[in-house]
Design an enzyme around this catalytic site. Structure first.
Site, PDB file in Angstrom:
ATOM      1  N   ASP A  39       0.818  -1.219   0.000  1.00  0.00           N
ATOM      2  CA  ASP A  39       0.000   0.000   0.000  1.00  0.00           C
ATOM      3  C   ASP A  39       0.848   1.263   0.000  1.00  0.00           C
ATOM      4  OD1 ASP A  39       1.022  -0.099   2.534  1.00  0.00           O
ATOM      5  OD2 ASP A  39      -0.894   0.163   3.573  1.00  0.00           O
ATOM      6  N   HIS A 132      21.538  24.251  -1.235  1.00  0.00           N
ATOM      7  CA  HIS A 132      21.247  25.174  -2.341  1.00  0.00           C
ATOM      8  C   HIS A 132      21.526  26.614  -1.958  1.00  0.00           C
ATOM      9  CE1 HIS A 132      19.618  26.218  -6.167  1.00  0.00           C
ATOM     10  NE2 HIS A 132      18.601  26.889  -5.671  1.00  0.00           N
ATOM     11  N   LYS A 194      20.710  33.653 -17.203  1.00  0.00           N
ATOM     12  CA  LYS A 194      19.665  32.648 -17.376  1.00  0.00           C
ATOM     13  C   LYS A 194      18.329  33.169 -16.876  1.00  0.00           C
ATOM     14  CE  LYS A 194      19.452  29.323 -14.338  1.00  0.00           C
ATOM     15  NZ  LYS A 194      19.809  28.132 -13.526  1.00  0.00           N
ATOM     16  N   ASP A 221      27.874  23.938 -11.212  1.00  0.00           N
ATOM     17  CA  ASP A 221      26.555  24.134 -10.599  1.00  0.00           C
ATOM     18  C   ASP A 221      26.419  23.161  -9.437  1.00  0.00           C
ATOM     19  OD1 ASP A 221      24.112  25.314 -10.213  1.00  0.00           O
ATOM     20  OD2 ASP A 221      23.348  24.895 -12.223  1.00  0.00           O
TER      21      ASP A 221
END
Length: 326
Positions: A39, A132, A194, A221
């Site tokens: 499940d 990040h 960008k 990056d």
């Protein structure tokens, strides 16, 4: 290092990384199991005593972020209920770190929600790499040790003896971190302009600031999912006269389609770390992986022995560099 009071365990997608860490540390991965019921429910179980032990759980939030995140919470709870002394989450990649701000109306700051949940489950410390944004550490009230792939990746690039390299940031937001790569390698810096118009993971390169003609362009990056930015920037670099195009990523989060996009692009080589388990990159000749497991192993050893990990931020010892691509 005395291993008497330390126990290292791996989540379902952290086993390979934990094995590499333990080989470096001269330790063994603890016995445990996790599986998913039909499940969709996740079940975890510790296979040995952890009473009064300092436990380190290795699990990234990577390609299956929701399942992996929930599994981390269950592991923390299990260790605490088994009377572990402390629980440190070794999270090489924090997948929800990109949800670090409320930059449009009526959205969640997902990284903050995850941070609070990890702490509420009982984590005493978190060790992560290349979040990040640095301010994510402030989402946690508990200590966060923030490691960097930069010295490992830069030493790998130096060993390649690239001809006339130039470091290329994909956008202005990453330029500060890209500058650190450029300084480490003694190379100039170029910056892409960008823009993103939506959440489709597609970016458009508007302009390139800097000279790349005749140089080996090294795109830097922290991660890539679709590969779109890297491929479009690589095309722009070739148009501007770059002799070679190489990419460096702290985290290889590429999807299967993204790997194909990289293979068909002007990118000659993509170098990344083993911070997440990514089966999509297996067999791709353009993608090479260097291990940061020794870096984390050294960090854990220092944390456990109450030593500073600051020396690992700038230049790591040679023993932490794998020496060859895996």
């Amino acid at each position: 290092m005395s291993m008497g009071e330390i126990k290292i365990f791996a989540g379902s997608t952290g086993k390979a990384f934990a094995d590499s860490m333990c080989r470096y540390m001269g330790a063994e991965v603890g016995r445990s199991e996790s599986f998913t019921f039909s499940d969709g429910n996740t079940f975890v179980r510790i296979g040995e005593t952890v009473r009064d032990k300092d436990v380190y759980l290795v699990q990234s939030i990577g390609l299956r972020p929701n399942d992996e995140f929930v599994e981390i919470l269950f592991w923390i709870d299990a260790f605490k209920r088994a009377s572990a002394n402390t629980v440190t989450v070794i999270m090489p990649y924090f997948g929800y770190a990109k949800g670090d701000k409320k930059d449009e109306p009526r959205v969640s700051i997902r990284a903050r929600v995850c941070a609070e949940s990890i702490e509420l489950a009982g984590a005493d410390r978190v060790v992560a790499m290349d979040l990040h944004s640095h301010q994510i550490q402030g989402f946690f009230k508990k200590p966060v040790d923030h490691l960097f792939a930069l010295p490992v990746l830069c030493e790998t690039l130096l060993r390649m003896q690239l001809s006339d390299p130039v470091i290329v940031s994909p956008d202005a937001g990453f330029a500060k971190q890209a500058r650190k790569y450029a300084d480490y390698l003694g190379a100039p810096l170029a910056i892409g302009d960008k823009t993103r118009k939506d959440h489709s993971e597609r970016a458009e390169i508007m302009e390139l600031i800097g000279d790349v003609r005749g140089k080996t362009a090294v795109m830097i990056d922290d991660f890539s999912i679709s590969g779109g930015t890297l491929v479009e920037l690589a095309k722009t670099l070739v148009e501007r006269g770059a002799a070679r195009v190489i990419a460096c990523l702290s985290h290889i989060v590429l999807s299967e389609e993204a790997v194909k996009r990289i293979e068909d692009s002007p990118i000659e080589l993509l170098i990344g770390t083993d911070s997440i388990y990514n089966p999509h990159i297996a067999g791709c000749s353009k993608i090479k992986v260097v291990s940061v497991a020794p870096l984390f192993g050294e960090a854990i050893s220092r944390i456990h022995n109450r030593e500073s990990i600051s020396p690992l931020f700038d230049k790591v010892p040679d023993k932490l560099i794998t020496g060859s691509f895996q």
